[in-house]
Design a protein around this motif. Structure first.
Motif, mmCIF file in Angstrom:
data_model
loop_
_atom_site.group_PDB
_atom_site.id
_atom_site.type_symbol
_atom_site.label_atom_id
_atom_site.label_comp_id
_atom_site.label_asym_id
_atom_site.label_seq_id
_atom_site.Cartn_x
_atom_site.Cartn_y
_atom_site.Cartn_z
ATOM 1 N N GLY A 125 12.352 -39.996 -51.102
ATOM 2 C CA GLY A 125 12.877 -40.218 -49.750
ATOM 3 C C GLY A 125 13.650 -39.055 -49.181
ATOM 4 N N PHE A 153 10.134 -36.990 -46.344
ATOM 5 C CA PHE A 153 9.160 -37.649 -45.469
ATOM 6 C C PHE A 153 9.771 -38.871 -44.793
ATOM 7 C CE2 PHE A 153 6.145 -35.036 -47.623
ATOM 8 C CZ PHE A 153 5.027 -34.983 -46.814
ATOM 9 N N THR A 154 9.287 -39.175 -43.608
ATOM 10 C CA THR A 154 9.707 -40.408 -42.930
ATOM 11 C C THR A 154 8.663 -41.508 -43.163
ATOM 12 O OG1 THR A 154 8.674 -39.689 -40.860
ATOM 13 C CG2 THR A 154 11.012 -39.201 -41.142
ATOM 14 N N TYR A 155 8.218 -41.623 -44.397
ATOM 15 C CA TYR A 155 7.340 -42.727 -44.781
ATOM 16 C C TYR A 155 8.191 -43.784 -45.477
ATOM 17 C CZ TYR A 155 3.319 -39.519 -44.272
ATOM 18 O OH TYR A 155 2.365 -38.649 -43.808
ATOM 19 N N PRO A 156 7.715 -45.037 -45.472
ATOM 20 C CA PRO A 156 8.423 -46.037 -46.269
ATOM 21 C C PRO A 156 8.485 -45.572 -47.731
ATOM 22 C CG PRO A 156 6.792 -47.088 -44.850
ATOM 23 C CD PRO A 156 6.561 -45.610 -44.759
ATOM 24 N N THR A 157 9.654 -45.629 -48.320
ATOM 25 C CA THR A 157 9.795 -45.101 -49.676
ATOM 26 C C THR A 157 9.110 -46.001 -50.707
ATOM 27 O OG1 THR A 157 11.962 -46.180 -49.771
ATOM 28 C CG2 THR A 157 11.933 -43.837 -49.220
ATOM 29 N N GLY A 211 18.634 -37.399 -37.341
ATOM 30 C CA GLY A 211 17.357 -38.094 -37.252
ATOM 31 C C GLY A 211 16.838 -38.610 -38.586
ATOM 32 N N PHE A 212 17.458 -38.181 -39.672
ATOM 33 C CA PHE A 212 16.977 -38.542 -41.013
ATOM 34 C C PHE A 212 18.149 -39.007 -41.851
ATOM 35 C CE2 PHE A 212 15.350 -37.564 -45.321
ATOM 36 C CZ PHE A 212 14.098 -38.163 -45.228
ATOM 37 N N HIS A 213 17.919 -40.085 -42.605
ATOM 38 C CA HIS A 213 18.964 -40.590 -43.486
ATOM 39 C C HIS A 213 18.639 -40.188 -44.920
ATOM 40 C CE1 HIS A 213 21.571 -44.149 -45.022
ATOM 41 N NE2 HIS A 213 22.263 -43.032 -44.952
ATOM 42 N N LEU A 220 16.553 -33.518 -38.024
ATOM 43 C CA LEU A 220 15.107 -33.341 -38.167
ATOM 44 C C LEU A 220 14.671 -32.242 -37.206
ATOM 45 C CD1 LEU A 220 13.540 -36.941 -38.227
ATOM 46 C CD2 LEU A 220 13.614 -35.282 -40.108
ATOM 47 N N GLN A 237 10.244 -43.460 -36.170
ATOM 48 C CA GLN A 237 9.708 -43.057 -37.459
ATOM 49 C C GLN A 237 9.881 -44.222 -38.427
ATOM 50 O OE1 GLN A 237 8.318 -40.086 -38.130
ATOM 51 N NE2 GLN A 237 9.134 -38.650 -36.618
ATOM 52 N N GLN A 238 9.309 -44.107 -39.593
ATOM 53 C CA GLN A 238 9.484 -45.106 -40.622
ATOM 54 C C GLN A 238 10.464 -44.590 -41.688
ATOM 55 O OE1 GLN A 238 5.770 -47.438 -41.584
ATOM 56 N NE2 GLN A 238 4.816 -45.502 -40.994
ATOM 57 N N GLY A 239 10.581 -45.352 -42.751
ATOM 58 C CA GLY A 239 11.350 -44.912 -43.916
ATOM 59 C C GLY A 239 12.742 -44.441 -43.545
ATOM 60 N N ASN A 240 13.106 -43.257 -44.003
ATOM 61 C CA ASN A 240 14.457 -42.752 -43.783
ATOM 62 C C ASN A 240 14.657 -42.158 -42.387
ATOM 63 O OD1 ASN A 240 15.321 -43.679 -46.211
ATOM 64 N ND2 ASN A 240 15.016 -41.742 -47.300
ATOM 65 N N GLY A 241 13.679 -42.371 -41.514
ATOM 66 C CA GLY A 241 13.844 -42.041 -40.101
ATOM 67 C C GLY A 241 13.863 -43.281 -39.222
ATOM 68 N N HIS A 288 16.020 -45.411 -38.348
ATOM 69 C CA HIS A 288 17.226 -45.796 -37.608
ATOM 70 C C HIS A 288 17.218 -45.225 -36.189
ATOM 71 C CE1 HIS A 288 17.826 -41.947 -39.585
ATOM 72 N NE2 HIS A 288 18.686 -41.647 -38.638
ATOM 73 N N VAL A 289 16.121 -44.567 -35.809
ATOM 74 C CA VAL A 289 16.000 -44.007 -34.458
ATOM 75 C C VAL A 289 14.876 -44.738 -33.723
ATOM 76 C CG1 VAL A 289 15.558 -41.931 -33.079
ATOM 77 C CG2 VAL A 289 16.805 -41.760 -35.252
ATOM 78 N N ARG A 343 20.569 -46.207 -34.247
ATOM 79 C CA ARG A 343 21.666 -45.256 -34.042
ATOM 80 C C ARG A 343 21.380 -44.270 -32.916
ATOM 81 N NH1 ARG A 343 25.147 -44.307 -38.485
ATOM 82 N NH2 ARG A 343 25.154 -42.095 -37.978
ATOM 83 N N GLN A 375 14.982 -41.644 -29.216
ATOM 84 C CA GLN A 375 14.341 -40.332 -29.081
ATOM 85 C C GLN A 375 13.049 -40.482 -28.285
ATOM 86 O OE1 GLN A 375 13.676 -38.406 -32.851
ATOM 87 N NE2 GLN A 375 12.084 -37.058 -32.052
#
Lengths: 173, 173
Positions: free
Chosen positions: A36, A39-43, A155-157, A166, B82-86, B88-89, B123, B126
């Motif tokens: 994680g 990438f912004t894919y589901p982990t 933009g990324f956690h 991001l 976005q998905q995953g760790n993105g 929240h936007v 949060r 975009q």
């Protein structure tokens, strides 16, 4: 006595990926996505979901990087970034097996996608979401001419660094 | 003699869109998309393709703006960007019937999507591809607090202005 020079990195070959490559891609694909960090894919992506989003039908393209023995070292997908009046800009994503990092696999994949986009008549390549702490990738892209067009703040956690930027990156062809 | 003030714009109401709204949306949707000046959708989109990409299932949301008589004036869709760790936007898109422009429909839709994103715990919002010559939209977004994070050079092929920039715009919530 001089330190002997590092041995040259073994050659990396790029070829079209097929569905038969997925079992070789999935182990490191899963490792990188589950981490994680990039990438912004589901982990928790399943193998089937990963395959469906990574192995693209023509005219998009997915490739693998392999060594002389045919072992898969990394993979890339390349595609249009937008449709309609934005369809002259390509995008691409790269995924290198962490066990084979730092031997030019990412650079070979990146260069291949630039060649592909140019040959297909795209006017530019855009990356939409480059994690700013992925410094190795950012430096690689910049070394190939990409620039950061802008950075989406938080933009990324990131699992370690928390909310970070991001980058949108761009290369005119 | 004084010029009489302009009559107040008639009220605009926002409600959830359903599949039954599509026949009222499609005529102006088609007009705006076919013009190819503001969206990166295929300009020859069919009604079915348009419906499938615009009417989003929960947890995403599509709304219509209607007048007192229930006539559809515009529409918006809102979703994760976005998905995953993105994830929240949020992101959102707006489409106003040109016959009903300049009466606050776009602002009402935009405000509604900000409220939605905030209520759902996003949060930030975009926009990935705001055509830079779409000055009315850019000004509206800026008036609501959005800023241009960056502009992809020549990211859009405008039928009149040629290759122009695509803004990435952002609002922290």
């Amino acid at each position: 006595m001089q330190t002997p020079p590092a041995p040259p990195a073994p050659p990396v070959h790029i070829r079209q990926a097929t569905a038969e490559d997925w079992p070789a891609i999935w182990p490191f694909f899963r490792t990188v996505i589950a981490a994680g960090e990039t990438f912004t894919y589901p982990t928790d992506l399943t193998s089937e979901q990963g395959r469906d989003l990574w192995l693209l039908p023509a005219p998009d393209r997915t490739v693998v990087a392999v060594d002389d023995a045919g072992a898969v070292l990394g993979t890339a997908k390349m595609n249009r970034n937008q449709q309609g009046n934005g369809s002259h800009v390509a995008s691409a994503s790269y995924l290198v097996d962490p066990a084979h990092s730092r031997r030019g696999v990412g650079r070979a994949l990146c260069t291949q996608s630039i060649d592909w986009a140019r040959a297909r008549g795209f006017r530019a390549i855009q990356y939409n979401a480059v994690v700013e702490t992925n410094v190795h990738a950012v430096k690689l892209y910049e070394s190939l001419g990409f620039t950061v067009v802008g950075t989406v703040p938080e933009g990324f956690h990131h699992p370690v660094h928390g909310y970070i930027g991001l980058h949108v990156m761009h290369l005119a062809l």
